[in-house]
Motif scaffolding. Structure first.
Motif, PDB file in Angstrom:
ATOM      1  N   VAL A   2      39.797  30.788   4.849  1.00  0.00           N
ATOM      2  CA  VAL A   2      40.960  31.492   4.304  1.00  0.00           C
ATOM      3  C   VAL A   2      42.216  30.696   4.643  1.00  0.00           C
ATOM      4  CG1 VAL A   2      42.245  33.657   4.301  1.00  0.00           C
ATOM      5  CG2 VAL A   2      39.773  33.678   4.667  1.00  0.00           C
ATOM      6  N   THR A   3      43.120  30.547   3.674  1.00  0.00           N
ATOM      7  CA  THR A   3      44.356  29.812   3.894  1.00  0.00           C
ATOM      8  C   THR A   3      45.505  30.410   3.104  1.00  0.00           C
ATOM      9  OG1 THR A   3      45.438  27.651   3.691  1.00  0.00           O
ATOM     10  CG2 THR A   3      43.750  28.168   2.070  1.00  0.00           C
ATOM     11  N   ARG A   4      46.704  30.351   3.671  1.00  0.00           N
ATOM     12  CA  ARG A   4      47.911  30.753   2.949  1.00  0.00           C
ATOM     13  C   ARG A   4      48.377  29.638   2.029  1.00  0.00           C
ATOM     14  NH1 ARG A   4      52.163  30.720   5.759  1.00  0.00           N
ATOM     15  NH2 ARG A   4      53.410  32.003   4.321  1.00  0.00           N
ATOM     16  N   TRP A   5      47.914  28.420   2.254  1.00  0.00           N
ATOM     17  CA  TRP A   5      48.332  27.283   1.456  1.00  0.00           C
ATOM     18  C   TRP A   5      47.630  27.321   0.096  1.00  0.00           C
ATOM     19  CZ3 TRP A   5      47.388  22.933   5.640  1.00  0.00           C
ATOM     20  CH2 TRP A   5      48.165  23.229   6.761  1.00  0.00           C
ATOM     21  N   PRO A   6      48.107  26.541  -0.857  1.00  0.00           N
ATOM     22  CA  PRO A   6      47.408  26.463  -2.146  1.00  0.00           C
ATOM     23  C   PRO A   6      45.951  26.041  -1.966  1.00  0.00           C
ATOM     24  CG  PRO A   6      49.590  25.501  -2.353  1.00  0.00           C
ATOM     25  CD  PRO A   6      49.389  25.790  -0.897  1.00  0.00           C
ATOM     26  N   ARG A   7      45.067  26.732  -2.639  1.00  0.00           N
ATOM     27  CA  ARG A   7      43.631  26.470  -2.518  1.00  0.00           C
ATOM     28  C   ARG A   7      43.297  25.019  -2.843  1.00  0.00           C
ATOM     29  NH1 ARG A   7      40.305  25.737  -6.290  1.00  0.00           N
ATOM     30  NH2 ARG A   7      41.808  26.527  -7.806  1.00  0.00           N
ATOM     31  N   VAL A   8      43.980  24.428  -3.824  1.00  0.00           N
ATOM     32  CA  VAL A   8      43.656  23.085  -4.269  1.00  0.00           C
ATOM     33  C   VAL A   8      43.827  22.063  -3.141  1.00  0.00           C
ATOM     34  CG1 VAL A   8      45.993  22.541  -5.089  1.00  0.00           C
ATOM     35  CG2 VAL A   8      44.016  21.440  -6.156  1.00  0.00           C
ATOM     36  N   MET A   9      44.701  22.344  -2.175  1.00  0.00           N
ATOM     37  CA  MET A   9      44.918  21.420  -1.072  1.00  0.00           C
ATOM     38  C   MET A   9      43.755  21.411  -0.092  1.00  0.00           C
ATOM     39  SD  MET A   9      48.933  22.209  -0.188  1.00  0.00           S
ATOM     40  CE  MET A   9      48.951  21.096   1.219  1.00  0.00           C
ATOM     41  N   VAL A  10      43.063  22.512   0.018  1.00  0.00           N
ATOM     42  CA  VAL A  10      42.111  22.727   1.101  1.00  0.00           C
ATOM     43  C   VAL A  10      40.658  22.668   0.647  1.00  0.00           C
ATOM     44  CG1 VAL A  10      41.365  24.443   2.809  1.00  0.00           C
ATOM     45  CG2 VAL A  10      43.805  24.117   2.343  1.00  0.00           C
ATOM     46  N   GLU A  11      40.391  23.043  -0.592  1.00  0.00           N
ATOM     47  CA  GLU A  11      39.026  23.357  -1.011  1.00  0.00           C
ATOM     48  C   GLU A  11      38.039  22.223  -0.810  1.00  0.00           C
ATOM     49  OE1 GLU A  11      37.136  26.085  -4.394  1.00  0.00           O
ATOM     50  OE2 GLU A  11      38.426  24.509  -5.176  1.00  0.00           O
ATOM     51  N   ARG A  12      38.359  21.035  -1.286  1.00  0.00           N
ATOM     52  CA  ARG A  12      37.375  19.951  -1.189  1.00  0.00           C
ATOM     53  C   ARG A  12      37.057  19.620   0.263  1.00  0.00           C
ATOM     54  NH1 ARG A  12      37.389  14.509  -0.301  1.00  0.00           N
ATOM     55  NH2 ARG A  12      35.597  13.382  -1.140  1.00  0.00           N
TER      56      ARG A  12
END
Length: 498
Positions: free
Chosen positions: A113-123
């Motif tokens: 779970v993240t408050r940041w944009p998903r695209v930054m974290v997902e990969r």
């Protein structure tokens, strides 16, 4: 752990730090051609953002950073930058204990779970942190495919409830301030690492490693994490570094090769040579080199004190023009390329990098076996470099700037280690070994000399990860040997000056 589920917070938990500023600076710098402007603007806003954060306006701070970093950038480019650039810096900040807790839920569902944009974290979360699902914010995209810089409204609690079908989550791992957020859906809540439980076999039956899978391929120009202070120093250095790069390149084009090892320290560089270079009287030697930057064959020529052609594939025309040595452009057709290399070896020495592309990390990619089929006069050369501010390679950007960025570093260092010519019994012709055996043997020799690890990854693997393509250059079928105008100009100047 059975089939129990876990939801772990990314920033501040799986990552040791929760400050998103350096990562948005990276995204701003790497997203498009206006990256330096966005980088400077976000740095200019940093004091205001810090003040707003201390006043408790974290949501506003996040929205401003997202807008400055990506507004007007193609959504595909934002995703590519996040995929290729951020994982390296994320990995440096991973909390291993928290990751091991998540990994121990091998048979359940692991959600990050993240408050940041998903695209930054997902990969990164899926490929390196064992996450099954990533729940984060979504960046708005207009009908033309460009990011608006605005964050779509939807609470994490709502998303998580949808992911788990309204069922409570067994374990939640996050910061204390997340109690009113996604942790409210969890039966057990932990604000620090859970006591590590015995590692369970994965679904394949194998015990998972004790550390996340390393980041081997990454892109982007910045070497250092762009904290506010580091970012300020980078911006202040940029114009000075650019001027220094122009001076260094000009000196490299005009100074004879035999003088380059003495000229490099005068301009802040350093050249370290180990082993014994072969004598200048030798001819037809194939120098098999590791591939760290486009400067590899130029540095080799400087150490040898003479110009030798270098085999290339997809370098830019600007790089060819600036090259002080001739280049032999290949086509990726084994028959054609083999003939070109044989013709060059008949004329003299030649340098080749059988990895086919650069790799920044301490790994060697799989060697093409073509070089071993063409000659028995093989000299392995281990090349490595150190830079402090800018990387000198790119998969997504303009390769023509690679030499410029290399020389923009305050103190670039190159290490060249000669391992000696392969004995006859270790070659294909005299030794009767297969080309693949010879290529693997040379790869292991070079890896041992550098303290690197051999891999089976190829050029195609790298470009699929970083650029989403196979790294094929449609313009590679050009004349076999290109003698840049810079070589001719240099020869004329030498004639006039001597």
């Amino acid at each position: 752990m059975g089939d129990r589920t876990i939801a772990a917070e990314f920033e501040g938990t799986l990552l040791k730090e929760d400050d998103p500023f350096p990562y948005f600076m990276l995204l701003a710098f790497e997203s498009n051609s206006l990256g330096l402007f966005r980088f400077a603007l976000l740095l200019l806003l940093c004091p205001v953002l810090k003040l707003l954060g201390r006043m408790g306006h974290d949501e506003l701070v996040l929205r401003v950073m997202v807008f400055v970093a990506v507004a007007g950038v193609e959504a595909a480019e934002v995703e590519a930058a996040a995929r290729a650039v951020l994982p390296k810096f994320f990995m440096e900040d991973v909390d291993i204990a928290a990751w091991q807790v998540c990994r121990s839920f091998a048979r359940g569902r692991r959600v990050v779970v993240t408050r940041w944009p998903r695209v930054m974290v997902e990969r990164f979360a899926k490929e390196h942190l064992c996450a099954d699902i990533v729940v984060g914010r979504e960046i708005g995209v207009n009908r033309f495919g460009f990011a608006t810089g605005l964050i779509k409204e939807e609470e994490h609690v709502v998303k998580l409830a949808r992911v788990f079908g309204g069922e409570p989550i067994d374990v939640g791992l996050g910061r204390p301030e997340s109690d009113r957020g996604f942790l409210s859906l969890c039966k057990e809540k932990y604000h620090s690492s859970i006591p590590l439980l015995p590692t369970e076999p994965s679904q394949t039956g194998l015990v998972e490693p004790n550390r996340p899978r390393p980041v081997i391929f990454h892109d982007g120009r910045l070497v250092l994490r762009p904290t506010p202070l580091t970012s300020l120093l980078i911006l202040l250095w940029f114009p000075l570094g650019l001027a220094l790069a122009v001076l260094r390149i000009a000196v490299g084009l005009l100074v004879p090769f035999r003088w380059m090892p003495f000229a490099a320290p005068l301009l802040g560089g350093k050249l370290i040579v180990r082993g014994r270079p072969p004598p200048a009287t030798s001819s037809g030697v194939l120098f098999v080199c590791t591939h760290r930057t486009l400067m590899d064959p130029v540095v080799l020529a400087a150490v040898l004190g003479r110009s030798i052609p270098a085999v290339t594939y997809s370098i830019s025309r600007l790089t060819e023009l600036l090259s002080p040595i001739p280049t032999v452009r290949l086509s990726r057709d084994r028959t054609v390329d083999g003939a070109r290399i044989r013709a060059e070896l008949a004329r003299g020495d030649l340098a080749v990098c059988p990895e086919g592309t650069t790799c920044r990390e301490p790994f060697l990619l799989r060697f093409s076996a073509l070089f071993a089929e063409l000659t028995d006069r093989i000299e392995p050369v281990a090349l490595n470099h150190r830079v402090g501010v800018f990387h000198a390679t790119t998969a997504r950007g303009w390769k023509g700037m690679d030499p410029v960025y290399f020389f923009m570093n305050p103190r670039p260092v190159y290490e060249v280690t000669f391992l000696g010519q392969l004995p006859a019994e270790a070659t294909c012709g005299a030794g009767g070994r297969s080309a693949y055996d010879v290529a693997n043997h040379v790869q292991r020799m070079l890896a041992a000399a550098l303290g690197f690890e051999c891999t089976n990854f190829t050029r195609r693997d790298k470009y699929r990860v970083l650029a989403g393509n196979d790294g094929v250059d449609g313009n590679s079928k050009s004349p076999a040997t290109t003698w840049p105008w810079s070589v001719r100009v240099k020869e004329v100047l030498r004639f006039l000056l001597h």
